[in-house]
Design a protein around this motif. Structure first.
Motif, PDB file in Angstrom:
ATOM      1  N   TRP A 141       2.033  -8.185   7.401  1.00 43.08           N
ATOM      2  CA  TRP A 141       0.977  -9.023   6.835  1.00 43.08           C
ATOM      3  C   TRP A 141       1.591 -10.246   6.159  1.00 43.08           C
ATOM      4  O   TRP A 141       1.150 -11.372   6.376  1.00 43.08           O
ATOM      5  N   PHE A 142       2.654 -10.035   5.393  1.00 51.35           N
ATOM      6  CA  PHE A 142       3.293 -11.167   4.709  1.00 51.35           C
ATOM      7  C   PHE A 142       3.939 -12.123   5.713  1.00 51.35           C
ATOM      8  O   PHE A 142       3.958 -13.337   5.521  1.00 51.35           O
ATOM      9  N   ALA A 143       4.484 -11.580   6.799  1.00 52.09           N
ATOM     10  CA  ALA A 143       5.140 -12.425   7.803  1.00 52.09           C
ATOM     11  C   ALA A 143       4.121 -13.329   8.491  1.00 52.09           C
ATOM     12  O   ALA A 143       4.440 -14.442   8.913  1.00 52.09           O
ATOM     13  N   ILE A 144       2.859 -12.866   8.595  1.00 55.91           N
ATOM     14  CA  ILE A 144       1.853 -13.661   9.295  1.00 55.91           C
ATOM     15  C   ILE A 144       1.067 -14.538   8.320  1.00 55.91           C
ATOM     16  O   ILE A 144       0.886 -15.727   8.523  1.00 55.91           O
ATOM     17  N   ARG A 145       0.629 -13.914   7.215  1.00 56.92           N
ATOM     18  CA  ARG A 145      -0.281 -14.590   6.300  1.00 56.92           C
ATOM     19  C   ARG A 145       0.358 -15.063   4.995  1.00 56.92           C
ATOM     20  O   ARG A 145      -0.278 -15.753   4.217  1.00 56.92           O
ATOM     21  N   GLY A 146       1.556 -14.617   4.731  1.00 57.06           N
ATOM     22  CA  GLY A 146       2.158 -14.902   3.431  1.00 57.06           C
ATOM     23  C   GLY A 146       2.506 -16.382   3.265  1.00 57.06           C
ATOM     24  O   GLY A 146       2.472 -17.165   4.230  1.00 57.06           O
ATOM     25  N   GLY A 147       2.879 -16.739   2.019  1.00 58.82           N
ATOM     26  CA  GLY A 147       3.277 -18.115   1.742  1.00 58.82           C
ATOM     27  C   GLY A 147       4.628 -18.412   2.384  1.00 58.82           C
ATOM     28  O   GLY A 147       5.319 -17.501   2.854  1.00 58.82           O
ATOM     29  N   LYS A 148       4.997 -19.690   2.362  1.00 62.72           N
ATOM     30  CA  LYS A 148       6.239 -20.112   3.003  1.00 62.72           C
ATOM     31  C   LYS A 148       7.443 -19.369   2.418  1.00 62.72           C
ATOM     32  O   LYS A 148       8.328 -18.916   3.133  1.00 62.72           O
ATOM     33  N   GLN A 149       7.390 -19.209   1.067  1.00 55.45           N
ATOM     34  CA  GLN A 149       8.521 -18.580   0.373  1.00 55.45           C
ATOM     35  C   GLN A 149       8.727 -17.137   0.825  1.00 55.45           C
ATOM     36  O   GLN A 149       9.847 -16.738   1.142  1.00 55.45           O
ATOM     37  N   SER A 150       7.633 -16.362   0.886  1.00 52.70           N
ATOM     38  CA  SER A 150       7.800 -14.948   1.267  1.00 52.70           C
ATOM     39  C   SER A 150       8.183 -14.831   2.735  1.00 52.70           C
ATOM     40  O   SER A 150       8.919 -13.928   3.129  1.00 52.70           O
ATOM     41  N   ARG A 151       7.707 -15.766   3.579  1.00 54.44           N
ATOM     42  CA  ARG A 151       8.095 -15.696   4.997  1.00 54.44           C
ATOM     43  C   ARG A 151       9.593 -15.957   5.143  1.00 54.44           C
ATOM     44  O   ARG A 151      10.293 -15.306   5.903  1.00 54.44           O
ATOM     45  N   GLU A 152      10.078 -16.925   4.358  1.00 54.10           N
ATOM     46  CA  GLU A 152      11.509 -17.238   4.430  1.00 54.10           C
ATOM     47  C   GLU A 152      12.350 -16.076   3.944  1.00 54.10           C
ATOM     48  O   GLU A 152      13.381 -15.736   4.512  1.00 54.10           O
ATOM     49  N   TRP A 153      11.838 -15.412   2.858  1.00 47.14           N
ATOM     50  CA  TRP A 153      12.580 -14.269   2.301  1.00 47.14           C
ATOM     51  C   TRP A 153      12.669 -13.141   3.343  1.00 47.14           C
ATOM     52  O   TRP A 153      13.703 -12.529   3.534  1.00 47.14           O
ATOM     53  N   GLY A 158      18.796 -13.021   6.058  1.00 46.74           N
ATOM     54  CA  GLY A 158      19.768 -12.042   6.557  1.00 46.74           C
ATOM     55  C   GLY A 158      19.825 -10.773   5.716  1.00 46.74           C
ATOM     56  O   GLY A 158      20.009  -9.676   6.225  1.00 46.74           O
ATOM     57  N   ARG A 159      19.632 -10.902   4.379  1.00 48.83           N
ATOM     58  CA  ARG A 159      19.746  -9.743   3.503  1.00 48.83           C
ATOM     59  C   ARG A 159      18.669  -8.705   3.827  1.00 48.83           C
ATOM     60  O   ARG A 159      18.928  -7.515   3.905  1.00 48.83           O
ATOM     61  N   VAL A 160      17.441  -9.180   4.050  1.00 46.97           N
ATOM     62  CA  VAL A 160      16.338  -8.252   4.358  1.00 46.97           C
ATOM     63  C   VAL A 160      16.606  -7.557   5.686  1.00 46.97           C
ATOM     64  O   VAL A 160      16.379  -6.357   5.826  1.00 46.97           O
ATOM     65  N   VAL A 161      17.130  -8.312   6.655  1.00 46.13           N
ATOM     66  CA  VAL A 161      17.390  -7.711   7.973  1.00 46.13           C
ATOM     67  C   VAL A 161      18.467  -6.624   7.861  1.00 46.13           C
ATOM     68  O   VAL A 161      18.307  -5.519   8.382  1.00 46.13           O
ATOM     69  N   VAL A 162      19.557  -6.951   7.108  1.00 46.41           N
ATOM     70  CA  VAL A 162      20.635  -5.960   6.986  1.00 46.41           C
ATOM     71  C   VAL A 162      20.171  -4.742   6.191  1.00 46.41           C
ATOM     72  O   VAL A 162      20.375  -3.590   6.600  1.00 46.41           O
ATOM     73  N   LEU A 163      19.499  -4.989   5.049  1.00 46.50           N
ATOM     74  CA  LEU A 163      19.077  -3.862   4.206  1.00 46.50           C
ATOM     75  C   LEU A 163      17.938  -3.072   4.851  1.00 46.50           C
ATOM     76  O   LEU A 163      17.983  -1.849   4.949  1.00 46.50           O
TER      77      LEU A 163
END
Ligand code: CUA
Length: 326
Positions: free
Chosen positions: A56-68, A72-77
């Motif tokens: 939901w955040f990836a589609i509808r979220g703000g620019k900041q949360s989409r970037e977060w 790379g950190r989110v992908v690795v963790l």
């Protein structure tokens, strides 16, 4: 959505109740399996919610949360570390759960029962002190609170014994002997089912396991070990004569009579069972008559040929005899 559709989940849930449910454990092995199932369900539900929220955040979220989220950190963790930790924990837990003594697999069992899966019924044989074996079919009785070992074989094709309320399932493989432990913690009747496709009427290969208090079990075993009771009424007597004259004893055994066949189920105490045809039809005069006259209609391909030679009156006599075998 139509209103009736909201009832569909209820239908699905109702399938979890009753005598044949892995989610209603009445045995130690089944309780362990149910615990693991609920744990898996809970963990998967939490992960599902996290993934849905991230989507939901990836589609509808703000620019900041989409970037977060794309960082790379989110992908690795989230994509590597988290699955490795969760899956390692679950693997460890299930291996620990399957350790031998968790399922009561240690020590000498209190009772050993040989179960042979045959097309399409269950040959049962209780080991008794002194090396004798008591033959029966399609209905197993065990004492509550005792460690029971099922010794599993199959003479024809692969079958699998599964009594969901008591434990996991174990295959029965021609040429091999497999074993399964059961430990009922409550008295009751638990239905089982062949869990490996074994030919046409595979779905009609059921059985019941009846767990009873030890004293009751001892009484039952005493009567089960006895020879068949002599016919009481004149119908039973005539039925017994007909049973013998028609050659039923070539395939079926009735201990204490001349019937000593081993091809089909032992009928010594047939009348005391709660169902016929491997737990697929309730024990009733009508069902027994139907099975004798044309069991091929009910279980196509089974080894008993149709006996259309019998008149309705003769079928009634045979049925009276069989139901009197208690
Ligand atoms: Cu026996 Cu499926």
């Amino acid at each position: 959505m139509k209103r009736w559709m909201s009832l569909l989940p209820l239908l699905a849930i109702s399938g979890c109740g009753g005598e044949q449910s892995a989610l209603l454990p009445h045995g130690e092995g089944a309780a362990e399996i149910a615990r693991l199932s609920w744990l898996l369900f809970f963990i998967c539900a939490v992960i599902f919610l996290i993934v849905m929220a991230a989507t939901w955040f990836a589609i509808r979220g703000g620019k900041q949360s989409r970037e977060w989220l794309a960082g790379g950190r989110v992908v690795v963790l989230g994509g590597i570390a988290f699955p490795v930790v969760v899956l390692t924990f679950l693997l460890g837990y299930s291996v620990w759960m399957m350790r031998a003594d968790a399922l009561g697999n240690s020590g000498e069992p209190a009772l050993r029962i040989h179960v042979s899966g045959e097309q399409w019924w269950w040959r049962i044989s209780y080991e008794r002190p002194g090396g004798t074996q008591i033959q029966s079919a399609n209905e197993i009785r065990i004492p509550v609170g005792a460690d029971v070992e099922f010794v599993l074989t199959a003479p024809d094709v692969i079958h699998s014994l599964w009594i969901p309320s008591l434990g996991g399932k174990v295959d029965m493989i021609p040429g091999r002997t497999t074993r399964m432990r059961a430990h009922a913690i409550r008295a009751g009747a638990y239905r089982g089912q062949c869990a490996e496709y074994c030919g046409g009427p595979h779905a009609f290969m059921s059985l019941s396991v009846i767990a009873m208090p030890q004293a009751e079990f001892d009484l039952w075993m005493k009567s089960e070990s006895a020879e068949a009771p002599p016919p009481k009424t004149s119908a039973e007597t005539d039925g017994a004569k007909l049973f013998q004259a028609a050659g039923c004893g070539a395939c079926h055994a009735v201990r204490g009579t001349e019937a000593k066949g081993v091809l089909g189920p032992d009928l010594t105490h047939f009348g005391s069972r709660r169902a016929i045809a491997a737990e697929t039809l309730p024990m009733s005069e009508d069902n027994i008559m139907r099975f004798i006259a044309d069991g091929q209609q009910l279980k196509p391909g089974n080894k008993m040929p149709p006996y259309k030679i019998f008149s309705r009156d003769e079928l009634k006599l045979l049925t009276a005899y069989l139901r009197g075998l208690r």
